[in-house]
Design an enzyme around this catalytic site. Structure first.
Site, PDB file in Angstrom:
ATOM      1  N   LYS A  11       0.854  -1.199   0.000  1.00  0.00           N
ATOM      2  CA  LYS A  11       0.000   0.000   0.000  1.00  0.00           C
ATOM      3  C   LYS A  11       0.890   1.250   0.000  1.00  0.00           C
ATOM      4  O   LYS A  11       1.960   1.224  -0.601  1.00  0.00           O
ATOM      5  CB  LYS A  11      -0.996  -0.061   1.166  1.00  0.00           C
ATOM      6  CG  LYS A  11      -1.779  -1.394   1.140  1.00  0.00           C
ATOM      7  CD  LYS A  11      -2.949  -1.448   2.059  1.00  0.00           C
ATOM      8  CE  LYS A  11      -3.626  -2.813   1.938  1.00  0.00           C
ATOM      9  NZ  LYS A  11      -4.809  -2.931   2.767  1.00  0.00           N
ATOM     10  N   HIS A  95      -8.554  -3.446  -6.076  1.00  0.00           N
ATOM     11  CA  HIS A  95      -8.465  -3.506  -4.619  1.00  0.00           C
ATOM     12  C   HIS A  95      -9.615  -2.697  -4.023  1.00  0.00           C
ATOM     13  O   HIS A  95      -9.994  -1.656  -4.574  1.00  0.00           O
ATOM     14  CB  HIS A  95      -7.111  -2.956  -4.138  1.00  0.00           C
ATOM     15  CG  HIS A  95      -6.875  -3.264  -2.692  1.00  0.00           C
ATOM     16  ND1 HIS A  95      -7.453  -2.536  -1.693  1.00  0.00           N
ATOM     17  CD2 HIS A  95      -6.175  -4.252  -2.087  1.00  0.00           C
ATOM     18  CE1 HIS A  95      -7.095  -3.056  -0.523  1.00  0.00           C
ATOM     19  NE2 HIS A  95      -6.325  -4.102  -0.736  1.00  0.00           N
ATOM     20  N   GLU A  97      -9.723  -0.682  -1.677  1.00  0.00           N
ATOM     21  CA  GLU A  97      -9.388   0.711  -1.382  1.00  0.00           C
ATOM     22  C   GLU A  97      -9.505   1.571  -2.643  1.00  0.00           C
ATOM     23  O   GLU A  97      -9.841   2.761  -2.568  1.00  0.00           O
ATOM     24  CB  GLU A  97      -7.981   0.792  -0.760  1.00  0.00           C
ATOM     25  CG  GLU A  97      -8.023   0.285   0.689  1.00  0.00           C
ATOM     26  CD  GLU A  97      -6.759  -0.373   1.184  1.00  0.00           C
ATOM     27  OE1 GLU A  97      -5.687  -0.174   0.580  1.00  0.00           O
ATOM     28  OE2 GLU A  97      -6.844  -1.106   2.188  1.00  0.00           O
ATOM     29  N   GLU A 167     -10.878 -10.734  -0.774  1.00  0.00           N
ATOM     30  CA  GLU A 167     -10.554  -9.879   0.358  1.00  0.00           C
ATOM     31  C   GLU A 167     -11.841  -9.293   0.936  1.00  0.00           C
ATOM     32  O   GLU A 167     -12.334  -8.266   0.433  1.00  0.00           O
ATOM     33  CB  GLU A 167      -9.631  -8.734  -0.071  1.00  0.00           C
ATOM     34  CG  GLU A 167      -8.300  -9.192  -0.630  1.00  0.00           C
ATOM     35  CD  GLU A 167      -7.214  -8.123  -0.450  1.00  0.00           C
ATOM     36  OE1 GLU A 167      -6.150  -8.484   0.039  1.00  0.00           O
ATOM     37  OE2 GLU A 167      -7.445  -6.955  -0.784  1.00  0.00           O
ATOM     38  N   GLY A 173      -7.176  -4.777   7.300  1.00  0.00           N
ATOM     39  CA  GLY A 173      -6.576  -3.810   8.218  1.00  0.00           C
ATOM     40  C   GLY A 173      -7.311  -3.661   9.536  1.00  0.00           C
ATOM     41  O   GLY A 173      -7.067  -2.727  10.292  1.00  0.00           O
ATOM     42  N   GLY A 234      -0.674  -5.333   6.018  1.00  0.00           N
ATOM     43  CA  GLY A 234       0.158  -4.943   7.159  1.00  0.00           C
ATOM     44  C   GLY A 234       1.318  -5.898   7.437  1.00  0.00           C
ATOM     45  O   GLY A 234       2.462  -5.455   7.648  1.00  0.00           O
TER      46      GLY A 234
HETATM   47  P1  13P Z   1      -4.249  -6.382   5.710  1.00  0.00           P
HETATM   48  O1  13P Z   1      -3.409  -7.642   5.610  1.00  0.00           O
HETATM   49  O2  13P Z   1      -3.482  -5.229   6.304  1.00  0.00           O
HETATM   50  O3  13P Z   1      -5.551  -6.643   6.380  1.00  0.00           O
HETATM   51  O4  13P Z   1      -4.575  -5.918   4.221  1.00  0.00           O
HETATM   52  C1  13P Z   1      -5.040  -6.845   3.302  1.00  0.00           C
HETATM   53  C2  13P Z   1      -5.054  -6.236   1.974  1.00  0.00           C
HETATM   54  O5  13P Z   1      -5.820  -5.321   1.715  1.00  0.00           O
HETATM   55  C3  13P Z   1      -4.101  -6.723   0.974  1.00  0.00           C
HETATM   56  O6  13P Z   1      -4.379  -6.232  -0.291  1.00  0.00           O
END
Ligand code: 13P
Length: 251
Positions: A11, A95, A97, A167, A173, A234
């Protein structure tokens, strides 16, 4: 047999110093996981550093997103051919996000999937439901819609050239991981849905899990029959944790 893939999505994290330290640890640790394909997806600006430091190591690198266009007046964007120019072999598309903060639609994500293949990159297509959608029991509907957008544009055979990452948005997160059973249910649903159209694609395609995966829960998740690795946020920022997940996938 599908070879496990463990991918780190950094990220918007890192500095030149932390990237150097992280890659040093990954280069060392990857020697312990010969059965796993290992990938890192840094912020664009660090890709040249990553390319330099990973030279000769069995680790691939890729982008976190790509432009729909190949070149031109698109301020701030980076294209598939540019990623290829710096040795990238994968790129993440869709993704959550980007779907939420950048309002990327299913159709745009599908077009990015096609643009990635067109550039010679392997797209990692992210799908997954929000907490609200899970509570409304629409997880399968949401995931099917996200996948169907790609199938409609590219066809099932082209989808089969990519990787899928399930996901659940509520697990990203948050420290709240889907239970192995919850994840397997959705992974099994995805594979079953693809099998109705093309059993060879369904059998071959890798479906990664992403959402608060860490060394302590990776083995149980990746041990499920339809979970072929992880897309790690993370925990991909610390070499020890990232390699710990790779080791869980190596068994
Ligand atoms: P986390 O492992 O921080 O929960 O994030 C997952 C993610 O969005 C990977 O693309």
């Amino acid at each position: 047999m599908r070879q496990p893939l463990v991918a780190g999505n950094w990220k918007m994290n890192g500095s030149r110093a932390s990237v150097f330290e992280l890659l040093t640890g990954i280069r060392e640790g990857v020697k312990t996981v010969p059965g796993v394909e290992v990938l890192v997806c840094p912020p664009y600006i660090y890709i040249p550093e990553v390319q330099g430091q990973l030279h000769g190591a069995p680790v691939s690198w890729g982008g976190q997103d790509l432009s729909l266009q190949e070149s031109g007046a698109y301020t701030g964007e980076v294209s598939g051919p540019m990623l290829v120019d710096f040795g990238c072999s994968y790129v993440i598309v869709g993704h959550s996000e980007r779907r939420s903060y950048h309002v990327e639609s299913d159709e745009q994500v599908a077009a990015k999937f096609a643009a990635a293949l067109q550039s010679g990159l392997t797209p990692i297509l992210c799908v997954g439901e929000t907490l609200e959608q899970r509570e409304q029991n629409t997880t399968e509907e949401v995931v099917a819609r996200q996948l169907n957008a790609v199938i409609e544009l590219c066809g099932i055979a082209m989808l089969g050239m990519g990787v899928i990452a399930y996901e659940p948005v509520w697990a990203i997160g948050t420290g709240k991981t889907a239970t192995p059973e919850q994840a397997q249910d959705v992974h099994g649903f995805i594979r079953g849905m693809l099998a109705q159209q093309d059993s060879a694609v369904a059998e071959k395609i890798r479906i990664l899990y992403g959402g608060s995966m860490k060394p302590s829960n990776a083995a149980e998740l990746i041990g499920k029959p339809d979970i072929d690795g992880g897309l790690i946020g993370g925990a991909s920022l610390k070499a020890e944790d990232f390699i710990g997940i790779c080791q869980a996938a190596n068994n």
